[in-house]
Motif scaffolding. Structure first.
Motif, PDB file in Angstrom:
ATOM      1  N   ASP A 517       0.855  -1.189   0.000  1.00  0.00           N
ATOM      2  CA  ASP A 517       0.000   0.000   0.000  1.00  0.00           C
ATOM      3  C   ASP A 517       0.889   1.236   0.000  1.00  0.00           C
ATOM      4  O   ASP A 517       2.113   1.145  -0.097  1.00  0.00           O
ATOM      5  N   VAL A 518       0.287   2.413   0.123  1.00  0.00           N
ATOM      6  CA  VAL A 518       1.040   3.660   0.029  1.00  0.00           C
ATOM      7  C   VAL A 518       2.077   3.758   1.140  1.00  0.00           C
ATOM      8  O   VAL A 518       3.236   4.111   0.906  1.00  0.00           O
ATOM      9  N   ASP A 519       1.680   3.430   2.393  1.00  0.00           N
ATOM     10  CA  ASP A 519       2.625   3.477   3.508  1.00  0.00           C
ATOM     11  C   ASP A 519       3.787   2.511   3.287  1.00  0.00           C
ATOM     12  O   ASP A 519       4.945   2.828   3.558  1.00  0.00           O
ATOM     13  N   GLY A 520       3.448   1.321   2.793  1.00  0.00           N
ATOM     14  CA  GLY A 520       4.483   0.322   2.508  1.00  0.00           C
ATOM     15  C   GLY A 520       5.474   0.819   1.468  1.00  0.00           C
ATOM     16  O   GLY A 520       6.687   0.631   1.602  1.00  0.00           O
ATOM     17  N   SER A 521       4.961   1.477   0.414  1.00  0.00           N
ATOM     18  CA  SER A 521       5.832   2.027  -0.636  1.00  0.00           C
ATOM     19  C   SER A 521       6.746   3.102  -0.066  1.00  0.00           C
ATOM     20  O   SER A 521       7.913   3.211  -0.438  1.00  0.00           O
ATOM     21  N   GLN A 588     -10.033 -11.023  -2.976  1.00  0.00           N
ATOM     22  CA  GLN A 588      -9.534 -10.373  -1.759  1.00  0.00           C
ATOM     23  C   GLN A 588      -8.300  -9.543  -2.113  1.00  0.00           C
ATOM     24  O   GLN A 588      -7.357 -10.037  -2.728  1.00  0.00           O
ATOM     25  N   ARG A 589      -8.316  -8.248  -1.756  1.00  0.00           N
ATOM     26  CA  ARG A 589      -7.178  -7.349  -2.010  1.00  0.00           C
ATOM     27  C   ARG A 589      -6.310  -7.303  -0.757  1.00  0.00           C
ATOM     28  O   ARG A 589      -6.777  -6.936   0.311  1.00  0.00           O
ATOM     29  N   TYR A 590      -5.041  -7.743  -0.898  1.00  0.00           N
ATOM     30  CA  TYR A 590      -4.123  -7.698   0.247  1.00  0.00           C
ATOM     31  C   TYR A 590      -3.492  -6.313   0.331  1.00  0.00           C
ATOM     32  O   TYR A 590      -2.753  -5.903  -0.566  1.00  0.00           O
ATOM     33  N   LYS A 591      -3.776  -5.597   1.395  1.00  0.00           N
ATOM     34  CA  LYS A 591      -3.130  -4.296   1.572  1.00  0.00           C
ATOM     35  C   LYS A 591      -1.933  -4.411   2.505  1.00  0.00           C
ATOM     36  O   LYS A 591      -1.022  -3.601   2.467  1.00  0.00           O
ATOM     37  N   GLY A 592      -1.944  -5.420   3.348  1.00  0.00           N
ATOM     38  CA  GLY A 592      -0.841  -5.566   4.299  1.00  0.00           C
ATOM     39  C   GLY A 592      -0.393  -7.006   4.421  1.00  0.00           C
ATOM     40  O   GLY A 592      -1.169  -7.939   4.183  1.00  0.00           O
ATOM     41  N   LEU A 593       0.875  -7.181   4.809  1.00  0.00           N
ATOM     42  CA  LEU A 593       1.420  -8.526   4.998  1.00  0.00           C
ATOM     43  C   LEU A 593       0.682  -9.249   6.121  1.00  0.00           C
ATOM     44  O   LEU A 593       0.543 -10.464   6.109  1.00  0.00           O
ATOM     45  N   GLY A 594       0.181  -8.482   7.099  1.00  0.00           N
ATOM     46  CA  GLY A 594      -0.510  -9.057   8.247  1.00  0.00           C
ATOM     47  C   GLY A 594      -1.822  -9.738   7.890  1.00  0.00           C
ATOM     48  O   GLY A 594      -2.390 -10.471   8.706  1.00  0.00           O
ATOM     49  N   GLU A 595      -2.325  -9.501   6.662  1.00  0.00           N
ATOM     50  CA  GLU A 595      -3.580 -10.143   6.241  1.00  0.00           C
ATOM     51  C   GLU A 595      -3.363 -11.589   5.814  1.00  0.00           C
ATOM     52  O   GLU A 595      -4.317 -12.309   5.553  1.00  0.00           O
ATOM     53  N   MET A 596      -2.071 -11.994   5.688  1.00  0.00           N
ATOM     54  CA  MET A 596      -1.777 -13.385   5.333  1.00  0.00           C
ATOM     55  C   MET A 596      -1.306 -14.128   6.573  1.00  0.00           C
ATOM     56  O   MET A 596      -0.630 -13.544   7.430  1.00  0.00           O
ATOM     57  N   ASN A 597      -1.640 -15.415   6.642  1.00  0.00           N
ATOM     58  CA  ASN A 597      -1.097 -16.220   7.737  1.00  0.00           C
ATOM     59  C   ASN A 597       0.304 -16.702   7.346  1.00  0.00           C
ATOM     60  O   ASN A 597       0.770 -16.466   6.228  1.00  0.00           O
ATOM     61  N   ALA A 598       0.977 -17.369   8.292  1.00  0.00           N
ATOM     62  CA  ALA A 598       2.377 -17.760   8.090  1.00  0.00           C
ATOM     63  C   ALA A 598       2.551 -18.656   6.864  1.00  0.00           C
ATOM     64  O   ALA A 598       3.491 -18.480   6.073  1.00  0.00           O
ATOM     65  N   TYR A 649       2.931   3.985 -13.656  1.00  0.00           N
ATOM     66  CA  TYR A 649       3.778   2.844 -13.316  1.00  0.00           C
ATOM     67  C   TYR A 649       3.543   2.354 -11.896  1.00  0.00           C
ATOM     68  O   TYR A 649       4.143   1.399 -11.447  1.00  0.00           O
ATOM     69  N   ALA A 650       2.693   3.061 -11.157  1.00  0.00           N
ATOM     70  CA  ALA A 650       2.477   2.703  -9.750  1.00  0.00           C
ATOM     71  C   ALA A 650       1.006   2.478  -9.468  1.00  0.00           C
ATOM     72  O   ALA A 650       0.142   2.955 -10.177  1.00  0.00           O
TER      73      ALA A 650
END
Length: 654
Positions: A517-521, A588-598, A649-650
């Motif tokens: 997402d924007v913060d991640g970029s 499902q749109r993943y905005k953060g890594l925390g939305e995925m399990n290990a 491009y983004a």
């Protein structure tokens, strides 16, 4: 000869039949990286530079002022100029047209004749024949003496003798080539990469117009995307362009152009209020990233002249520690360009100049230029000296901060940060470390990783913006201290207080993993800025990577598919709908890594068998310097313009 060696020869293990002779351009196809650097994206673009270099040589000799580059719809390249045109007359020694000799024989070309070209870029005469060898198809068209001549080649071999195909009222050469996809790992040209090089060439070669047109892409009005570059002021305009997003310390650009000891030298430099040193050096238009004798000459001339002025002015009398060369270069942006008739480069890819006579020439040129400027601009001179004293003070503080970090590491046993989940493997070449945005995602990554070779280092929040921080502040920042400590690198030598010692690097892959997402970029850019400014050696060594977590999970019943692009998402949705029948497909749109399990994070982003890592490289150090200073600096208008121009491009989440 020993008995064993005689016995080996008698068995016929090694004889004349084992000696392989590569004829013509076969050697280039057998070992392409030896001639063009690599067979990845850099090598692909290098083909274009080699052909353009030939046209630039014509321009330097005074016979060409316009060069055009076209990326064609099929991803082939056309380069045309208005030079004299490659000679087509009969070559007595080779018994064929001179054009065919130039295009098919290594180390053939006008640049070996000092009367034809005083100086030249390119790969010492192997350039255009290398391009021919590494192309499935190449066509050259020469406009010369009122006639048009043509020859085509397949993998470097002529399809027919040079032939006359028409009349013309112009002169010049047009080369069109298709890179061989069986050799190159990448086959798609990047428009912005070529733009950066052509812009650079326009600044380095005054009063030559270079244009580029992308026939694969049209703008909103239906015209092909194109750019044109022309510089009247040369390096003076180049440093002003590089520094456009930085705050000036002095208004003037310090500039000189002339010949010293028979070597043409051009230098432009500006001082700004930043804390970074940005020196870009060129020899015959070749960017010498590793510097060499011209850079040493510049540093010597700058340090000696400024130090003498500062001492004579009495400004250093109260300073309690020594000033060194680094201090004179903080906040300095410089471009040095020299033309050398017979350059000696260290290494195949020409990144370090070895000619000893160049050092004295540049030293003398810089000393004279700077001494005159300081004498004529006393107010600016005082500001520069004050900046130098500030830099020395900050360096002294940074050294203390660094020593504290390193002493603390030694005292605390292993010295590794508490947040680091290290791997068990001790061979650094087998190890990788993930720098993960946030403690939460870091925790998931720790659960999902392979503990044998993968280490996890969570970073809390946004790390310090090093573009706007003094050096001692960088070493006081907790997250940055942890990165230095975890990687095992050290900073500072007697000769260079900013040099990086990578001999004890603990991981050969450093992987940045942030939210999509924007913060991640933003966090990703902050980390990359830190590596570019303070660990550039790791980027140049190919150690830095960016992880690419998926953007979407497309699901229907028990079916599921991860997607990294909008196109992949749309295709997956269509596949799951099946035969055009209405069916519920979830996206499902993943905005953060925390939305995925290990398990999901491992299978999509960390498993070496399936993941995609983007290796971070530097196509143009000057362009990278400009973009980082623009994105991370204080000036808003250039940043806004860059984002608007590159928005396509983004992906930005609103």
């Amino acid at each position: 000869m020993s008995e064993k060696e005689e016995e080996k020869l008698d068995r016929g293990d090694y004889s004349a039949s084992n000696i392989q002779v590569l004829e013509g351009l076969e050697a280039v196809r057998k070992r392409p990286a030896m001639y063009i650097g690599d067979i990845g994206i850099k090598g692909l673009h290098h083909l274009v530079y080699e052909v353009v270099d030939n046209s630039i040589d014509e321009a330097l000799a005074g016979h060409c002022d316009t060069i055009g580059v076209y990326i064609n719809e099929d991803n082939s390249i056309t380069v045309e100029d208005n030079g004299r045109g490659i000679p087509v007359d009969y070559h007595e020694k080779e018994k064929k047209s001179a054009l065919e000799v130039v295009m098919t024989v290594l180390h053939a070309g006008g640049k070996f004749d000092k009367d034809t070209y005083k100086v030249s870029g390119g790969l010492h005469g192997v350039g255009v024949s290398c391009v021919n060898a590494l192309s499935t198809d190449l066509k050259v068209e020469v406009h010369r003496k009122g006639k048009i001549y043509q020859q085509e080649y397949k993998i470097g071999k002529p399809s027919y003798p040079v032939k006359e195909v028409g009349d013309t009222d112009r002169t010049g050469t047009i080369v069109t080539f298709m890179p061989d996809k069986s050799i190159f790992q990448e086959s798609v040209y990047n428009y912005n990469t070529l733009v950066a090089r052509l812009r650079e060439l326009a600044f380095l070669n005054k009063k030559i117009r270079l244009t580029i047109t992308d026939k694969r892409t049209k703008d909103e009005e239906g015209n092909f995307i194109s750019d044109s570059f022309y510089s009247e002021g040369g390096l003076r305009e180049f440093v002003e362009f590089l520094d456009e997003s930085r705050e000036r310390l002095i208004e003037d650009t310090i500039y000189m152009e002339g010949e010293k000891n028979g070597i043409p030298v051009e230098v432009a430099m500006v001082y700004n209020t930043s804390y970074s040193e940005n020196i870009h050096s060129y020899v015959n238009n070749i960017n010498t990233h590793e510097g060499g004798t011209h850079l040493s000459g510049f540093r010597r001339g700058l340090t000696r002249t400024l130090k003498k002025y500062a001492e004579e002015s009495g400004a250093l009398s109260k300073l309690k520690f020594d000033i060194n060369g680094d201090d004179f270069r903080e906040g300095l942006t410089t471009v040095i360009s020299v033309n050398v008739a017979e350059p000696q480069f260290e290494g195949q890819t020409k990144t370090k100049l070895g000619n000893s006579e160049v050092m004295g020439a540049v030293d003398q040129a810089v000393s004279e230029m700077l001494a005159n400027y300081l004498e004529e601009h006393p107010k600016d001179a005082r500001q520069i000296v004050q900046k130098v004293i500030l830099a020395a003070t900050a360096r002294h503080a940074a050294r203390k901060a660094r020593e504290m970090v390193q002493r603390k590491n030694v005292m605390s046993g292993s010295g590794l940060p508490g947040k680091l989940a290290d791997c068990s493997e001790k061979d650094a070449s087998q190890c990788e470390i993930y720098l993960v945005e946030g403690d939460s995602a870091g925790g998931t990554a720790k659960q999902g990783r392979d503990r044998k070779f993968q280490a996890i280092m969570p970073l809390r929040g946004k790390i310090l913006n090093v573009e706007k921080a003094m050096h001692h502040k960088i070493f006081e920042n907790e997250e940055i201290k942890n990165i230095y400590t975890a990687l095992g690198v050290r900073v500072g030598t007697e000769e260079d207080s900013k040099a990086l010692d990578t001999s004890k690097l603990r991981y050969h892959k450093v992987i940045i993993m942030c939210d999509a997402d924007v913060d991640g970029s933003h966090i990703e850019t902050l980390i990359l800025t830190f590596f570019f400014r303070h660990m550039k050696e790791l980027i140049e060594g190919g150690n830095i990577y960016i992880a690419t977590p998926p953007l979407y999970l497309v699901k229907k019943g028990n079916q599921s598919e991860y997607c990294w692009t909008d196109l992949q998402r749309d295709q997956a949705v269509e596949r799951m709908k099946g035969n055009g029948k209405e069916s519920s497909v979830g996206v499902q749109r993943y905005k953060g890594l925390g939305e995925m399990n290990a398990e999901q994070l491992w299978s999509t982003t960390m498993n070496p068998e399936f993941r995609t890592l983007r290796q971070v490289g530097i196509d143009s150090a000057a362009e990278a310097d400009r973009i980082f200073s623009m994105l991370m600096g204080d000036e808003v208008p250039p940043r806004r313009e860059f984002i608007e121009k590159n928005a396509k491009y983004a992906k930005v989440d609103v």
